[in-house]
Design a protein around this motif. Structure first.
Motif, PDB file in Angstrom:
ATOM      1  N   THR A 188      -6.945 -15.241 -23.453  1.00  0.00           N
ATOM      2  CA  THR A 188      -6.065 -16.262 -24.044  1.00  0.00           C
ATOM      3  C   THR A 188      -6.834 -17.415 -24.678  1.00  0.00           C
ATOM      4  O   THR A 188      -6.236 -18.282 -25.290  1.00  0.00           O
ATOM      5  CB  THR A 188      -5.083 -16.813 -22.992  1.00  0.00           C
ATOM      6  OG1 THR A 188      -5.812 -17.313 -21.881  1.00  0.00           O
ATOM      7  CG2 THR A 188      -4.117 -15.733 -22.537  1.00  0.00           C
ATOM      8  N   GLY A 189      -8.146 -17.415 -24.552  1.00  0.00           N
ATOM      9  CA  GLY A 189      -8.907 -18.490 -25.181  1.00  0.00           C
ATOM     10  C   GLY A 189     -10.404 -18.244 -25.140  1.00  0.00           C
ATOM     11  O   GLY A 189     -10.893 -17.345 -24.451  1.00  0.00           O
ATOM     12  N   GLY A 190     -11.121 -19.034 -25.905  1.00  0.00           N
ATOM     13  CA  GLY A 190     -12.575 -19.028 -25.873  1.00  0.00           C
ATOM     14  C   GLY A 190     -13.213 -17.697 -26.217  1.00  0.00           C
ATOM     15  O   GLY A 190     -12.795 -16.994 -27.128  1.00  0.00           O
ATOM     16  N   ILE A 191     -14.241 -17.354 -25.458  1.00  0.00           N
ATOM     17  CA  ILE A 191     -15.010 -16.143 -25.714  1.00  0.00           C
ATOM     18  C   ILE A 191     -14.144 -14.889 -25.572  1.00  0.00           C
ATOM     19  O   ILE A 191     -14.277 -13.955 -26.366  1.00  0.00           O
ATOM     20  CB  ILE A 191     -16.230 -16.069 -24.768  1.00  0.00           C
ATOM     21  CG1 ILE A 191     -17.202 -17.195 -25.102  1.00  0.00           C
ATOM     22  CG2 ILE A 191     -16.915 -14.715 -24.852  1.00  0.00           C
ATOM     23  CD1 ILE A 191     -18.317 -17.380 -24.096  1.00  0.00           C
ATOM     24  N   GLY A 192     -13.256 -14.858 -24.590  1.00  0.00           N
ATOM     25  CA  GLY A 192     -12.392 -13.701 -24.413  1.00  0.00           C
ATOM     26  C   GLY A 192     -11.512 -13.457 -25.629  1.00  0.00           C
ATOM     27  O   GLY A 192     -11.338 -12.321 -26.073  1.00  0.00           O
TER      28      GLY A 192
ATOM     29  N   THR B 178     -13.710 -12.252 -28.509  1.00  0.00           N
ATOM     30  CA  THR B 178     -14.158 -10.892 -28.221  1.00  0.00           C
ATOM     31  C   THR B 178     -13.054  -9.890 -28.521  1.00  0.00           C
ATOM     32  O   THR B 178     -13.304  -8.846 -29.142  1.00  0.00           O
ATOM     33  CB  THR B 178     -14.609 -10.770 -26.753  1.00  0.00           C
ATOM     34  OG1 THR B 178     -15.701 -11.672 -26.533  1.00  0.00           O
ATOM     35  CG2 THR B 178     -15.041  -9.358 -26.421  1.00  0.00           C
ATOM     36  N   ALA B 179     -11.831 -10.181 -28.114  1.00  0.00           N
ATOM     37  CA  ALA B 179     -10.706  -9.286 -28.371  1.00  0.00           C
ATOM     38  C   ALA B 179     -10.505  -9.081 -29.868  1.00  0.00           C
ATOM     39  O   ALA B 179     -10.337  -7.943 -30.332  1.00  0.00           O
ATOM     40  CB  ALA B 179      -9.433  -9.837 -27.736  1.00  0.00           C
ATOM     41  N   VAL B 180     -10.544 -10.156 -30.628  1.00  0.00           N
ATOM     42  CA  VAL B 180     -10.358 -10.061 -32.079  1.00  0.00           C
ATOM     43  C   VAL B 180     -11.465  -9.223 -32.710  1.00  0.00           C
ATOM     44  O   VAL B 180     -11.205  -8.311 -33.497  1.00  0.00           O
ATOM     45  CB  VAL B 180     -10.307 -11.476 -32.710  1.00  0.00           C
ATOM     46  CG1 VAL B 180     -10.363 -11.400 -34.227  1.00  0.00           C
ATOM     47  CG2 VAL B 180      -9.050 -12.214 -32.255  1.00  0.00           C
ATOM     48  N   THR B 181     -12.696  -9.500 -32.345  1.00  0.00           N
ATOM     49  CA  THR B 181     -13.835  -8.805 -32.945  1.00  0.00           C
ATOM     50  C   THR B 181     -13.850  -7.321 -32.582  1.00  0.00           C
ATOM     51  O   THR B 181     -14.052  -6.471 -33.452  1.00  0.00           O
ATOM     52  CB  THR B 181     -15.161  -9.464 -32.527  1.00  0.00           C
ATOM     53  OG1 THR B 181     -15.147 -10.827 -32.967  1.00  0.00           O
ATOM     54  CG2 THR B 181     -16.349  -8.763 -33.142  1.00  0.00           C
TER      55      THR B 181
ATOM     56  N   LEU C 217      -1.902 -13.535 -29.532  1.00  0.00           N
ATOM     57  CA  LEU C 217      -3.145 -12.837 -29.859  1.00  0.00           C
ATOM     58  C   LEU C 217      -2.851 -11.410 -30.324  1.00  0.00           C
ATOM     59  O   LEU C 217      -3.426 -10.949 -31.313  1.00  0.00           O
ATOM     60  CB  LEU C 217      -4.081 -12.830 -28.650  1.00  0.00           C
ATOM     61  CG  LEU C 217      -5.361 -12.002 -28.780  1.00  0.00           C
ATOM     62  CD1 LEU C 217      -6.184 -12.433 -29.997  1.00  0.00           C
ATOM     63  CD2 LEU C 217      -6.179 -12.114 -27.503  1.00  0.00           C
ATOM     64  N   GLU C 218      -1.946 -10.738 -29.637  1.00  0.00           N
ATOM     65  CA  GLU C 218      -1.564  -9.388 -30.048  1.00  0.00           C
ATOM     66  C   GLU C 218      -1.041  -9.393 -31.490  1.00  0.00           C
ATOM     67  O   GLU C 218      -1.430  -8.551 -32.315  1.00  0.00           O
ATOM     68  CB  GLU C 218      -0.499  -8.829 -29.109  1.00  0.00           C
ATOM     69  CG  GLU C 218      -0.001  -7.457 -29.512  1.00  0.00           C
ATOM     70  CD  GLU C 218       1.156  -6.980 -28.666  1.00  0.00           C
ATOM     71  OE1 GLU C 218       1.290  -5.741 -28.526  1.00  0.00           O
ATOM     72  OE2 GLU C 218       1.931  -7.804 -28.146  1.00  0.00           O
ATOM     73  N   GLN C 219      -0.191 -10.347 -31.819  1.00  0.00           N
ATOM     74  CA  GLN C 219       0.343 -10.449 -33.181  1.00  0.00           C
ATOM     75  C   GLN C 219      -0.766 -10.712 -34.190  1.00  0.00           C
ATOM     76  O   GLN C 219      -0.778 -10.133 -35.278  1.00  0.00           O
ATOM     77  CB  GLN C 219       1.399 -11.547 -33.262  1.00  0.00           C
ATOM     78  CG  GLN C 219       2.686 -11.185 -32.578  1.00  0.00           C
ATOM     79  CD  GLN C 219       3.697 -12.328 -32.596  1.00  0.00           C
ATOM     80  OE1 GLN C 219       3.363 -13.464 -32.883  1.00  0.00           O
ATOM     81  NE2 GLN C 219       4.940 -12.005 -32.264  1.00  0.00           N
ATOM     82  N   GLN C 220      -1.712 -11.580 -33.840  1.00  0.00           N
ATOM     83  CA  GLN C 220      -2.819 -11.878 -34.754  1.00  0.00           C
ATOM     84  C   GLN C 220      -3.647 -10.624 -35.030  1.00  0.00           C
ATOM     85  O   GLN C 220      -3.992 -10.336 -36.172  1.00  0.00           O
ATOM     86  CB  GLN C 220      -3.717 -12.963 -34.191  1.00  0.00           C
ATOM     87  CG  GLN C 220      -4.894 -13.260 -35.101  1.00  0.00           C
ATOM     88  CD  GLN C 220      -5.890 -14.231 -34.501  1.00  0.00           C
ATOM     89  OE1 GLN C 220      -5.580 -14.974 -33.589  1.00  0.00           O
ATOM     90  NE2 GLN C 220      -7.092 -14.222 -35.037  1.00  0.00           N
ATOM     91  N   ILE C 221      -3.958  -9.886 -33.972  1.00  0.00           N
ATOM     92  CA  ILE C 221      -4.755  -8.669 -34.138  1.00  0.00           C
ATOM     93  C   ILE C 221      -4.006  -7.658 -34.999  1.00  0.00           C
ATOM     94  O   ILE C 221      -4.577  -7.072 -35.921  1.00  0.00           O
ATOM     95  CB  ILE C 221      -5.114  -8.060 -32.759  1.00  0.00           C
ATOM     96  CG1 ILE C 221      -6.121  -8.964 -32.037  1.00  0.00           C
ATOM     97  CG2 ILE C 221      -5.659  -6.647 -32.917  1.00  0.00           C
ATOM     98  CD1 ILE C 221      -6.368  -8.593 -30.589  1.00  0.00           C
ATOM     99  N   LYS C 222      -2.712  -7.488 -34.749  1.00  0.00           N
ATOM    100  CA  LYS C 222      -1.935  -6.506 -35.506  1.00  0.00           C
ATOM    101  C   LYS C 222      -1.673  -6.952 -36.942  1.00  0.00           C
ATOM    102  O   LYS C 222      -1.479  -6.113 -37.813  1.00  0.00           O
ATOM    103  CB  LYS C 222      -0.642  -6.187 -34.767  1.00  0.00           C
ATOM    104  CG  LYS C 222      -0.933  -5.342 -33.529  1.00  0.00           C
ATOM    105  CD  LYS C 222       0.305  -4.784 -32.918  1.00  0.00           C
ATOM    106  CE  LYS C 222      -0.093  -3.825 -31.804  1.00  0.00           C
ATOM    107  NZ  LYS C 222       1.051  -3.155 -31.235  1.00  0.00           N
TER     108      LYS C 222
END
Length: 95
Positions: free
Chosen positions: A20-24, A27-30, A51-56
């Protein structure tokens, strides 16, 4: 500037805690941009969904599983490990 192939991690899976923030989050996005299936965990459902919406939005074919969990709690850690939802490939990395 991207320094990796968009399919560099295709067929791989990563379980990312603290997404939900920072490095995690980064990392999820990358890893999703690199083609990995990602399972994102964190304490705040609404941030995980954002975050899920951003990735998709970046990749409509991205495989993203959302599992709210507080890994500071031993009960929630155990429940997370038992979830079949994130066991997508033979090889998974936990980050």
């Amino acid at each position: 500037m991207t320094i990796y192939a968009a399919d560099a991690l295709k067929g791989e899976h990563a379980l990312i805690t603290g997404a939900t923030g920072g490095i995690g989050y980064d990392t999820a996005v990358t890893l999703a941009e690199m083609g990995a299936a990602v399972t994102i965990t964190g304490r705040r459902q609404e941030k995980l969904q954002a975050l899920e919406q951003q990735i998709k939005q970046s990749n409509a074919e991205a495989s993203v599983a959302v599992i709210p969990a507080d890994i500071g709690s031993s009960d929630e850690r155990e429940a997370l490990v038992k979830k079949e939802q994130w066991k997508k490939t033979e090889r998974s990395a936990c980050l």
